[in-house]
Design a protein around this motif. Structure first.
Motif, mmCIF file in Angstrom:
data_model
loop_
_atom_site.group_PDB
_atom_site.id
_atom_site.type_symbol
_atom_site.label_atom_id
_atom_site.label_comp_id
_atom_site.label_asym_id
_atom_site.label_seq_id
_atom_site.Cartn_x
_atom_site.Cartn_y
_atom_site.Cartn_z
ATOM 1 N N VAL A 1 4.941 -6.269 1.559
ATOM 2 C CA VAL A 1 4.460 -6.442 0.192
ATOM 3 C C VAL A 1 3.045 -7.012 0.193
ATOM 4 O O VAL A 1 2.203 -6.615 -0.627
ATOM 5 N N ALA A 2 2.769 -7.925 1.109
ATOM 6 C CA ALA A 2 1.422 -8.487 1.211
ATOM 7 C C ALA A 2 0.400 -7.398 1.507
ATOM 8 O O ALA A 2 -0.695 -7.364 0.917
ATOM 9 N N THR A 3 0.713 -6.485 2.446
ATOM 10 C CA THR A 3 -0.190 -5.376 2.756
ATOM 11 C C THR A 3 -0.396 -4.482 1.538
ATOM 12 O O THR A 3 -1.525 -4.034 1.254
ATOM 13 N N THR A 4 0.659 -4.221 0.787
ATOM 14 C CA THR A 4 0.551 -3.389 -0.407
ATOM 15 C C THR A 4 -0.351 -4.036 -1.447
ATOM 16 O O THR A 4 -1.167 -3.360 -2.095
ATOM 17 N N ILE A 5 -0.228 -5.335 -1.625
ATOM 18 C CA ILE A 5 -1.069 -6.033 -2.605
ATOM 19 C C ILE A 5 -2.538 -5.939 -2.211
ATOM 20 O O ILE A 5 -3.419 -5.679 -3.053
ATOM 21 N N VAL A 6 -2.835 -6.140 -0.932
ATOM 22 C CA VAL A 6 -4.223 -6.039 -0.473
ATOM 23 C C VAL A 6 -4.752 -4.621 -0.680
ATOM 24 O O VAL A 6 -5.905 -4.417 -1.099
ATOM 25 N N ASP A 7 -3.923 -3.611 -0.415
ATOM 26 C CA ASP A 7 -4.339 -2.221 -0.631
ATOM 27 C C ASP A 7 -4.655 -1.963 -2.101
ATOM 28 O O ASP A 7 -5.647 -1.293 -2.432
ATOM 29 N N LEU A 8 -3.832 -2.467 -2.995
ATOM 30 C CA LEU A 8 -4.081 -2.266 -4.424
ATOM 31 C C LEU A 8 -5.370 -2.938 -4.871
ATOM 32 O O LEU A 8 -6.145 -2.366 -5.656
ATOM 33 N N LEU A 9 -5.616 -4.137 -4.372
ATOM 34 C CA LEU A 9 -6.880 -4.807 -4.697
ATOM 35 C C LEU A 9 -8.065 -4.036 -4.153
ATOM 36 O O LEU A 9 -9.112 -3.918 -4.812
ATOM 37 N N MET A 10 -7.919 -3.508 -2.950
ATOM 38 C CA MET A 10 -9.007 -2.771 -2.311
ATOM 39 C C MET A 10 -9.317 -1.480 -3.063
ATOM 40 O O MET A 10 -10.495 -1.129 -3.272
ATOM 41 N N LEU A 11 -8.292 -0.769 -3.524
ATOM 42 C CA LEU A 11 -8.486 0.561 -4.100
ATOM 43 C C LEU A 11 -8.790 0.550 -5.593
ATOM 44 O O LEU A 11 -9.394 1.500 -6.103
#
Length: 450
Positions: free
Chosen positions: A369-379
Motif C-alpha cells: 500500500v505504501a508503494t501504491t501511495i507513492v505511485d499515486l503521488l508521483m503520477l
C-alpha cells in the motif's frame, strides 16, 4: 491500451530524492506500527483463548478485626442502632432521605441468598407469619395461606459493612495440551495469583490512596490518587479476596443510601419521593477479567481485576419461606437487597506460528500500500507528473503490422517451402548419379549392330 495489446510490468528507477524519502518514511512508519503495536502491544504472535470458570461466595457480618465468626473468641462489631440514621431507633429527628424502618441485627447466614453465580445481601425485608387454610381435601382454594400477623418491615443493620469473599478459578482449554493440564495457561486460581478492584470514583481512589491501596494498574506498584484506579483487596489467611458491600457499590459509582430512580415495589417509577438502594435493592454486575499478557512485555504471570457495574434503575427482591411445620405454618420473608452477579471472562495466550505469519503477511500488504501511495503521488500530484508518466508507461510499435516479427503461420509456410525445394534438389542429384552408373555398366559388345 487496446484489447489486442499485452501489458507487462516494467521496472523504472525514478531518480528523485523526494519520492525515495517518502517511500522510506512509509516503510519505517508501517514497520514500526507492526512491530510496536501489532506484535509487542497487541500480541500478534500469540493465539488467544477465552477463559471460563467457576466462583464461590461467602458472606460475613461485621466482626472485630474481621475475625472468623466461627471462632469462639470472635465478637461482632455492629454499631448501636440508635446511631444509624436510617433506623427508627435513631429518633424522631432523623434526617435520612429515604424511608425509615426499624433495624435488626442479622448474622450473615440469615442475610444472604446464594446461587451458582450470584449472591444477594439482604438490606430490607418484610416478615409475615402464615397458616395453611387450603388442605389436601379442599376442592378449591381462593387463598392458600392466611396471614396470622401484621407484616413487619425492617432494615438489616449495617448491611453495607458485610464483607463478600470471592474465590474463583478459570481455565482456557482451547490452548491446553494433554501433558500440561496443571500449567497456568490451562487453569488458574485466585488464591494463587493477585488481583485488584477497578474504581472510577475519584473520592474512593483518593481515600484508598491515603491508605496505600490505590494503584495505576491491576499490576505493578505505582500508586495513584486519581480515577480510574485499582484498589488492593483485603485477603484471608488463605489468600482469598474479600470486599465490603459499601466498597463494591462506591467503586461502581453509587452509595447504598443514594436514591434509586427505578421502579418501586409496585413497579411504578419514583416521582418526588426517595427510595434508596438500601430500600429497593439493586443488581450489581461484577466482571472478573483474567489475562496472562501484558502490552510490550509479552507473556507474564496470570492476573485479574474486578470491574463492578450497577444496572441503572434496577431493583431486587425475592420471597423466602421458612416452615415451622411443612406447609401448615410458615414465615414468609419478602427480601430486598443488593444482588451481585459475577461474570467470569478473560483470555490466556500461547505462541502460535500461524498468528505470527498472519501478522507478518498483513505487514507485507501494508508495504505494498505504501508503494501504491507513492505511485499515486508521483503520477497525479507532483509537478513533474507528466514526465513520470512517460517514464513509467511505454507503448511499443505494432510488431505484427510492421512485419518485424513473422507470424507463426508465415514461419510454418516458409519452413515447409524450404523443405520441398531441398527434397527436389536431392532427387535430381540421385537421378543423375543413377544415369551415370547405368552408362558405365553398359557393355559395348551388347550394342546392336547396324
Amino acid at each position: 491500451m487496446g484489447l489486442c495489446s499485452y501489458e507487462t510490468v516494467k521496472v523504472v528507477a525514478i531518480r528523485d530524492k523526494r519520492l525515495a524519502s517518502l517511500r522510506y518514511l512509509f516503510v519505517v512508519v508501517i514497520s514500526a506500527y507492526v512491530i510496536i503495536f501489532e506484535l509487542l502491544g497487541s500480541g500478534g504472535f500469540l493465539q488467544k483463548s477465552s477463559t471460563v470458570g467457576v466462583v464461590r461466595f461467602s458472606l460475613q457480618h461485621p466482626t472485630n478485626s474481621d475475625c472468623d465468626p466461627s471462632d469462639r473468641n470472635c465478637r461482632n462489631d455492629f454499631a448501636p442502632l440508635n446511631e444509624l440514621p436510617y433506623c427508627r431507633q435513631y429518633g424522631s429527628n432523623a434526617s435520612y432521605a429515604g424511608n425509615v424502618y426499624p433495624c435488626e441485627i442479622y448474622e450473615s447466614i440469615n442475610a444472604q441468598i446464594v446461587s451458582e453465580k450470584s449472591i444477594a445481601v439482604i438490606t430490607r425485608a418484610s416478615v409475615t407469619n402464615q397458616t395453611l387454610i387450603c388442605g389436601a381435601d379442599a376442592m378449591s382454594c381462593p387463598r392458600t395461606y392466611s396471614d396470622q400477623s401484621v407484616e413487619h418491615t425492617f432494615y438489616t443493620a449495617q448491611s453495607e459493612r458485610f464483607t463478600i469473599l470471592f474465590d474463583h478459578a478459570v481455565t482456557a482449554s482451547q490452548i491446553c495440551s494433554g501433558h500440561s493440564q496443571l500449567h497456568y495457561s490451562c487453569s488458574a486460581e485466585s488464591s494463587r495469583y493477585s488481583g485488584r478492584l477497578l474504581s472510577k470514583d475519584s473520592d474512593l481512589c483518593r481515600l484508598e490512596h491515603q491508605n496505600g491501596r490505590s494503584y495505576v494498574s491491576y499490576r505493578g506498584k505505582q500508586e495513584t490518587g486519581t480515577s480510574p484506579c485499582y484498589i488492593e483487596p483485603s485477603t484471608t489467611s488463605a489468600s482469598q479476596d474479600y470486599f465490603t458491600l459499601d466498597l463494591l457499590l462506591k467503586a461502581a459509582g453509587v452509595d447504598i443510601d443514594d436514591c434509586n430512580e427505578g421502579p418501586n415495589d409496585n413497579n411504578v417509577h419514583n416521582t418526588g419521593t426517595c427510595q434508596t438502594y438500601r430500600d429497593t435493592g439493586a443488581t450489581l454486575l461484577l466482571n472478573i477479567f483474567w489475562t496472562d499478557f501484558a502490552a510490550y512485555r509479552g507473556l507474564v504471570e496470570p492476573g485479574y481485576y474486578y470491574a463492578p457495574q450497577l444496572i441503572a434503575g434496577s431493583s431486587f427482591k425475592q420471597y423466602v419461606p421458612f416452615y415451622d411445620r411443612y406447609r401448615s405454618q410458615r414465615t414468609l420473608l419478602n427480601a430486598h437487597g443488593i444482588k451481585i452477579a459475577v461474570l467470569l471472562g478473560g483470555e490466556f495466550h500461547k505462541f502460535d506460528m500461524l498468528s505470527f505469519l498472519i501478522t507478518i503477511t498483513t505487514a507485507v500488504g501494508l508495504l505494498a500500500v505504501a508503494t501504491t501511495i507513492v505511485d499515486l503521488l508521483m503520477l497525479y500530484v507532483l509537478p513533474e507528473k507528466e514526465r513520470y508518466q512517460e517514464a513509467k508507461y511505454e507503448k511499443t510499435e505494432e510488431f505484427e503490422r510492421q512485419n518485424l516479427v513473422p507470424s507463426a503461420l508465415n514461419q510454418l509456410i516458409s519452413r515447409t517451402g524450404r523443405r520441398r525445394i531441398e527434397h527436389k534438389e536431392t532427387n535430381s542429384d540421385c537421378s543423375r548419379e543413377s544415369g551415370d552408373e547405368a552408362n558405365e555398366l553398359r557393355d559395348p559388345l551388347l550394342e546392336p549392330i547396324d
